[in-house]
Write an enzyme that holds these catalytic residues in place. Sequence first.
Site, mmCIF file in Angstrom:
data_model
loop_
_atom_site.group_PDB
_atom_site.id
_atom_site.type_symbol
_atom_site.label_atom_id
_atom_site.label_comp_id
_atom_site.label_asym_id
_atom_site.label_seq_id
_atom_site.Cartn_x
_atom_site.Cartn_y
_atom_site.Cartn_z
ATOM 1 N N GLY A 96 0.810 -1.214 0.000
ATOM 2 C CA GLY A 96 0.000 0.000 0.000
ATOM 3 C C GLY A 96 0.840 1.259 0.000
ATOM 4 O O GLY A 96 0.415 2.300 -0.526
ATOM 5 N N GLU A 99 1.566 1.912 -3.468
ATOM 6 C CA GLU A 99 0.327 2.332 -4.139
ATOM 7 C C GLU A 99 0.017 3.798 -3.848
ATOM 8 O O GLU A 99 -0.490 4.514 -4.709
ATOM 9 C CB GLU A 99 -0.822 1.415 -3.722
ATOM 10 C CG GLU A 99 -0.663 0.017 -4.339
ATOM 11 C CD GLU A 99 -1.716 -0.980 -3.877
ATOM 12 O OE1 GLU A 99 -2.376 -1.594 -4.742
ATOM 13 O OE2 GLU A 99 -1.876 -1.151 -2.652
#
Length: 694
Positions: A96, A99
């Site tokens: 994440g 991301e």
Amino acid sequence: MEMKGDIAVLRVNNPPVNALSYSVRSGLAENIAALQDDDRVKVAVVICEGRTFMAGADIKEFGKPLQEPGLPDVVDMIEASNKPVVAAIHGTALGGGLEVAISCHHRIALSSAKIGLPEVKLGILPGAGGTQRLPRLAGVENSLDAILSGRHVGMKEASAWGVVDKVVEDDLLDAALAYAGTLSADDIRRTGDIKLDKGKYDDAFFAGFRKSIARKTKGYFAPERCVQCVEASVNLDFKAGLMRERELFIECQSNPQARALQHMFFAERQISRIPGITKETPRLPIKKVGIIGAGTMGGGIAMNFANAGIETTVLELEQAALDRGLSVVRRNYENTMKKGRLTEAQVEERMGLLTGTLSYDDLSDCDLIIEAVFEKMEIKKIVFEKLDEVAKEGAILASNTSYLDIDDIASFTKRPEYVLGLHFFSPANVMRLLEIVRGAKTDVSVLATCVDLAKKIRKVGVVAGVCHGFIGNRMLSPYFREASLAVIEGASPEAVDKVLLDFGMPMGPMAVSDMAGLDIGYMNRQSMGRENYETAAFDWMDRIVDMGRKGLKTGAGVYAYDEGSRVPKPDPEITQLIAEEAEKAGISRRDVSDDEILERSMLALINEGAKILGEGMAYRASDIDIVYCNGYGYPPYRGGPMHYADYLGVDKVYEKLCALRDEKGPRWWEPAPLIEKLAKAGKSFADYDRQNAQ
């Protein structure tokens, strides 16, 4: 958020690794929303405090209901921002965290930083746009590599891929502010707007890629879904690609493999938590190591310490054996160099840390001495009595024994508190598992030192108690017993092997027996006495050895082998032998189903594991899973035998064990007391671990 002129600096500070917990997600969302209409702000910089950028999801939130906003919503907000957003990366930007970074419009990073999408290792896939944004930035081939391997990618590579716009050596915030200062309000590059070349990445391209990874990913659920996501990044528009990613993420998340692989992730982080050991427990310095034996095991063990930069002396009794052993070590390093994983200078540096000797006196200044000699107690006795004479006060004396009693070995010295087992697995320079066997008198500082040392030499160190075979080899016996019984009762060797291969084991038990050498088990049984093992299971294998067939090394064992080949071939001569041995044992051969082969093999493993746990020979059920997945090829996507028992249901396991006991007798099938206790209480092995957590 703080203002630096017309630049808004968003600082994330969530120790120790800035995990993307609810507080971080909500903080990012609120601040990104706030700066949209803030006339003071021209550009925003996202930077992290501490030793790293955002290192992924918060593992404490795994398995719990999601608190909004979810990460997909946060990264979409960042990408949609009407003010340019710059990610300033140091440490690692993983999962994440990456991301978030690739949803920003620009990225600047320290040269020491690393990026990665390791979700596949947890049985899932990047679920916040990683599979859609990374291909648009890095290209399809590079993204498939990163997503399917889960590896950490350095800045030289990430910059070449186009993921990072600028790499700097130091002063990240100053560099990020300077970079942001060059941007205008229109310098917004939304990754989702990038188009990929459909013609280049057609069905044939993806078919070829699937073929290239088929062997490595066999049995795993998530890799194929990762490929499908990257396909979607090529074939669908960005919004539809994100929807496809979300569908496939949910598929992975709800698959049992995700729970199994996440169980393994947590289990590996638990193994060093040992009752009685704290940060305050004294550790002994390990600056020099001695290894007794320069054979396959001794040489492999020595390589682990040289790899960690620790000076190591290797002892042999004859110069020829010593020269041969050290030349094998050099050859191993040179082969690694040829593959590009070591430089010539690194090979020489590691070989320079290894010294050969024919004299025990040269071990007198070692902090740790490990014997890797032949597996006979009378030989161990000679070695440890000699070590007791020459080793300095405070030196740790360790045995690499696979089965023998560490307490007996310790009794050969006047310092049993400094003796323990360090059971490496072959090949010792490759296999990750290290069983650390705690003797009855092993000092807590000695144990703590070796638990820490395992990490230093990049091993997964699991503490075991003293019993025959410790954790791993003790469980192996009933597993092989049931496989061998299935053969004499009616299944062919190749049918038994296929069942276990299909389950996910790297080799079937019959092929493993041939590879290890049938004579090893034969000699072990000769010394045990027939009353101590299931004769029906192994008499047919012993007869094969009597024929001179010892397995792969003699070109014939349970299977036949063509000259120079390692591929097992069914042998009619052995089929006839099995039939004769069954008749001799009074066994009426029958059809043994695949389900029965698998069930008996797994239940035998589980039941023995539960006995080990109940006797205190392992601290946690998850420790047993770590041993089996890292030392015996148990498929990690099944989570190890004890997790697999939880998947089946401990109550169901208990019922099946009771049925086998009633059918075949209690000698081998009496349910472990712990299984009975858990089943009757409606509990699992995971419950047992939680209840007994330190």
